[in-house]
Design an enzyme around this catalytic site. Structure first.
Site, short mmCIF file in Angstrom:
data_model
loop_
_atom_site.label_atom_id
_atom_site.label_comp_id
_atom_site.label_asym_id
_atom_site.label_seq_id
_atom_site.Cartn_x
_atom_site.Cartn_y
_atom_site.Cartn_z
N THR A 238 0.83 -1.20 0.00
CA THR A 238 0.00 0.00 0.00
C THR A 238 0.87 1.25 0.00
OG1 THR A 238 -1.76 -1.15 1.13
CG2 THR A 238 -1.78 1.26 1.29
N CYS A 325 35.10 7.83 12.76
CA CYS A 325 36.04 6.82 13.19
C CYS A 325 35.48 6.10 14.39
CB CYS A 325 37.36 7.47 13.60
SG CYS A 325 38.30 6.46 14.73
#
Lengths: 386, 487
Positions: A238, A325
């Protein structure tokens, strides 16, 4: 403290109030399933088709060529996987640039694991794909080629018209990820022979969780989601009517306002570039001319991006970092590495992306904060001997 | 980025404490993490073991910068012993709680940089001392510097001393450049592991850089011995010149009285060395060269325990080291291939394999490959097994013979270190896992001593230790180094 200033529009844009307004009725009373035959369904279907036309108008497509998806990533996945899987067994080769968004990159790696051979096309130091190299890598068994319209990190605008022409001449389907480019670069699929093109709502001042894939008439795709056959069977489930209406409105506004927005963004972008370049050892990455109107991408020597981003955040300015990092391992951006940036420098990049709502005052204040933050972090850095 | 940073972290990032670098520090330390190129640098000003000034610099993520700032703030004006006790958990508390996932390395990074600054401080203070150690002071009192290698024995040593009411400071020596990730002692990972272990026990931890001293006194000697046809014992060389001297230096600096290691041996009145409770782990054979004045301040807590008990203690107290493997024979050759190690460092000329009458039986690839008593790898076929009976580096000859040709009844010994009256020497042990042989010992004219064995022994190799024990075999009278029979 005043409201924080948002300069990370490449990550996501604020929702335009006009878009919100268009969406609201579909969140409230006018809630229906577009597949339903009753009046509620009609209303949803109307919203859906109006939005389809809105998105089509942004890129010069016809409404029937627009497939709604859950976002840019799904659009890219559907294009890459769908093109490859719909082709015959004699087509087992893909040509993809090294600077693609993770959506295209990872979908391509998926193809690799399914046995497809991939030619990864490198870029120059500005992030540009070389059309000659690209052309040379196309083969008789090439199932698809993909190069993004504009890079999401460094903002470089690729020579997509040329690349698409090359592919068209050789009858190779070409996919362009235009998630960052749409609304900033004129896109007209009647002139640029792309087979598929990906768009996203939340880079266009529309809502998150909605995207679209342009699929040229006649191009065949294998779906990646199966079910009730919505969106011509290419995207079952849908429809996200609220999101679709938002995207359609956002696309329409983008088309109408593109020239003004681009002019405004360029002014802000160039002011930031000029300002930051006065600071020593701050370098602009990406192509200077062929560049998105809102993108400033910088290497700030001697400072890790993550700390700079958080520092600026504490001063009230939101910008993006390149590679984050963590001890989990290296996550240096493949885009920057492909452009030849040394690995350590790939952790020293920040991305500042302006939007239509930013002001000159904000930019000037930002420049002051930026220079303070850089100076203080460099003062702390044992690696910066400026 | 997964979860957000706490306010404390952001505050340290934006308003860093003690940022910068001292112009004339008493120690400077830098630590870098390969994962993302973070670098932390600490400079310290230490006076009377008090950390009067501390400054830090960091290139890295916000977590690293904040951790550096918080650590600098935490340790400034603290006593070195307190600063060296600050654990990752303490630092985490100072930052308001756990860092976001994946950022925990920040704590290790800045602590390591600070510890390296302390290490540098000691090395500067010691100057030549740590490259040519001096003697410590007389022992007494209940404070001790315990050497920690990262293994279970030394960890339990520190723990037992702490539980016995000693004030304990731990120290790990950097002896050589162990490979990263290897479990060899002295590798960077092992140092961090030892530090963690110490901190979990609530003990201060220090590091000392002894690479230069260790290289000259132990590793060069090791390689040189093979070139000269001797069979070295690097543990003996380390105990003679490195480990106990360095521990004593740190004890003196901290005003501590004792030093301790995880050796299996006991110190008795005299002082002398006595065999440990666990005879199978007996290390008295390699401890004979410890100078008397250093031995008199030394404690070997493990001398009273069996190895199995030591592991059980570690397990019971929850020490992660309980499950570490037994240490290597030679710590600087983790793969155990000492021939390859020697060949990398020493030239090897081919030469002749000869019998005792001088007849050439074959060729060999270099004297460094041979040691007295060796049977394998001689490369000469013979009806009875052949053994290396002598290595002659000057002529490049390797002398081989039958097993009975290796028998000796007299052993020459130099560099003696006596704990007890030499007259008490009733037997001598000439190999690490050998058993003592009854003997009489007398001083020769040239400073050497001669041990006359009551029964023949085979494979006595020059360079190995000869250790004398008392009549009951329990106490070390003294020891020395076996010399060539012809020298």
């Amino acid at each position: 403290m005043t409201d924080p200033v948002y300069l990370d529009n490449a990550a996501t844009t604020p929702l335009d109030p006009r878009v919100l307004e268009a969406m609201l009725p579909h969140l409230g009373g006018r809630r229906g399933n577009p597949s339903s035959l009753h009046a509620f369904g009609d209303s949803a279907r109307e919203g859906l088709e109006e939005a389809r036309a809105g998105v089509a108008s942004l890129i010069g497509a016809s409404p029937g060529e627009i497939v709604f998806t859950s976002g840019g990533t799904e659009s890219d996945d559907l294009a890459v996987l769908g093109l490859a899987r719909s082709a015959g067994p004699d087509k087992r080769h893909a040509v993809v640039s090294c600077v693609e968004h993770a959506a295209v990159r990872e979908a391509t790696k998926r193809l690799q694991s399914e046995g497809f051979e991939v030619s990864w096309i490198g870029v120059d130091e500005d992030g540009l794909v070389d059309p000659a190299e690209f052309a040379a890598s196309l083969r008789r068994d090439t199932v698809l080629a993909a190069v993004m319209w504009a890079n999401n990190e460094v903002g470089t605008v690729e020579p997509v018209l040329e690349l698409a022409d090359i592919c068209a001449a050789k009858d190779v389907p070409f996919h362009a990820d235009a998630v960052q480019a749409a609304g900033r670069v004129p896109i007209d699929v009647s002139e640029t022979p792309v087979s598929t093109l990906a768009l996203s709502g939340h880079k266009l001042y529309g809502p998150q969780g909605i995207g679209a894939l342009y699929v040229r008439e006649g191009v065949s795709l294998e779906p990646i989601v199966y079910g009730g056959g919505q969106e011509k069977g290419l995207r079952s489930g849908t429809e996200n009517v609220v999101g679709i209406v938002g995207l359609g409105t956002a696309a329409r506004l983008a088309r109408e306002e593109m020239d003004d927005r681009v002019t405004h963004e360029r002014e802000l972008r160039d002011r930031i570039m000029a300002g930051v370049e006065e600071i020593p050892d701050v370098l602009v990455n990406g192509h200077r001319g062929r560049r998105l109107s809102n993108n400033v991408h910088l290497t700030v020597s001697g400072v890790q991006a993550e700390s700079l981003v958080l520092f600026l955040d504490s001063l009230g300015y939101a910008v993006g970092s390149g590679s984050a990092c963590s001890s989990g391992g290296h996550k240096a951006s493949p885009v920057l590495l492909a452009m030849g940036l040394p690995e350590r420098e790939a952790f020293s990049v920040v991305r500042i992306t302006v939007g239509k709502d930013n002001t000159l005052e904000e930019v000037d204040d930002f420049l002051e904060a930026f220079s303070t933050a850089v100076a203080q972090l460099r003062e702390l850095s044992p690696l910066y001997a400026g | 980025m997964s979860d957000r940073y706490r306010q404390q972290v952001v505050d340290h990032l934006v308003r860093p404490r003690n940022a910068g670098e001292l112009g004339d520090p008493s120690g400077r330390g830098e630590s870098g993490d390969a994962a993302c190129g973070d670098v932390a640098c600490f400079t310290v000003g230490i006076s009377d073991n008090v950390l009067e000034q501390v400054r830090y610099k960091v290139y890295g993520c916000a977590a690293c910068i904040a951790a550096g700032s918080a650590l600098a703030e935490l340790v400034e004006s603290k006593h070195l012993l307190d600063a060296a006790s600050v654990s990752k958990a303490d630092l985490q508390d100072a930052l308001g709680g756990p860092l976001p996932a994946g950022k925990e390395h920040a704590l290790t990074l800045v602590l390591d940089a600070m510890h390296k600054a302390f290490e540098d401080h000691w090395n500067r203070k010691a100057g030549e001392m740590l490259s040519e150690a001096e003697r410590g002071r007389v022992a007494g009192g209940k404070s001790v510097v315990a050497a920690m290698s990262g293994g279970v024995d030394s960890a339990v040593t520190a723990l037992l001393l702490k539980e016995a009411g000693y004030e304990v400071a731990t120290v790990t020596f950097r002896l050589h450049d162990g490979e990263r990730g290897s479990r060899s002692c002295c590798s960077p990972d092992t140092v961090l592991f030892a530090r963690d272990t110490a901190h979990r026990m609530g003990l201060p931890h220090f590091t000392l850089n002894l690479k230069e001293l260790f290289d000259r006194r132990v590793m060069q000697d090791f390689v040189g011995s093979y070139s000269e046809g001797r069979t070295p014992n690097p543990c003996v060389a380390c105990n003679a010149h490195v480990k106990f001297h360095a521990s004593s230096f740190l004890a003196d600096e901290l005003g501590y009285h004792h030093v301790a290691t995880g050796h299996y041996a006991r110190v008795e009145e005299g002082p002398t060395l006595a065999r440990p409770v666990d005879a199978s782990k007996d290390q008295t054979y390699v401890l004979w060269p410890v100078p008397r004045d250093l031995l008199s301040r030394t404690i070997f807590p493990l001398g009273e325990y069996r190895k199995a008990q030591v592991r059980a203690i570690a397990e019971e107290r929850g020490l992660a080291v309980a499950y570490t493997p037994e240490s290597q024979d030679i710590c600087f050759i983790p793969d155990g291939d000492y021939r390859r190690f020697v060949r990398k460092k020493a030239a090897a000329e081919p030469g002749d394999v000869v019998d005792r009458e001088g007849r050439v039986l074959g060729r060999h690839t270099g004297v460094v490959d041979f040691t007295v008593g060796q049977r394998r790898g001689i490369g000469v076929s013979a009806p009875t097994p052949l053994y290396v009976s002598e290595v002659r580096p000057r002529t490049g000859q390797v002398v081989v013979g039958r097993k009975q040709d290796l028998e000796v009844r007299e052993v020459g010994i130099r560099d003696l270190n006596w704990f007890l009256d030499p007259e008490k020497a009733a037997c001598v042990q000439v190999r690490y896992n050998g058993s003592p042989v009854p003997c009489t010992v007398e001083e020769a004219d040239d400073g050497r001593w001669l041990a006359s064995l009551d029964e023949p022994v085979i494979g006595v190799a020059p360079g190995q230790s000869a250790v004398f024990y008392t009549g009951d075999g329990e106490r070390v009278v003294g020891g020395g180094v076996v010399v060539r029979s012809d020298s």
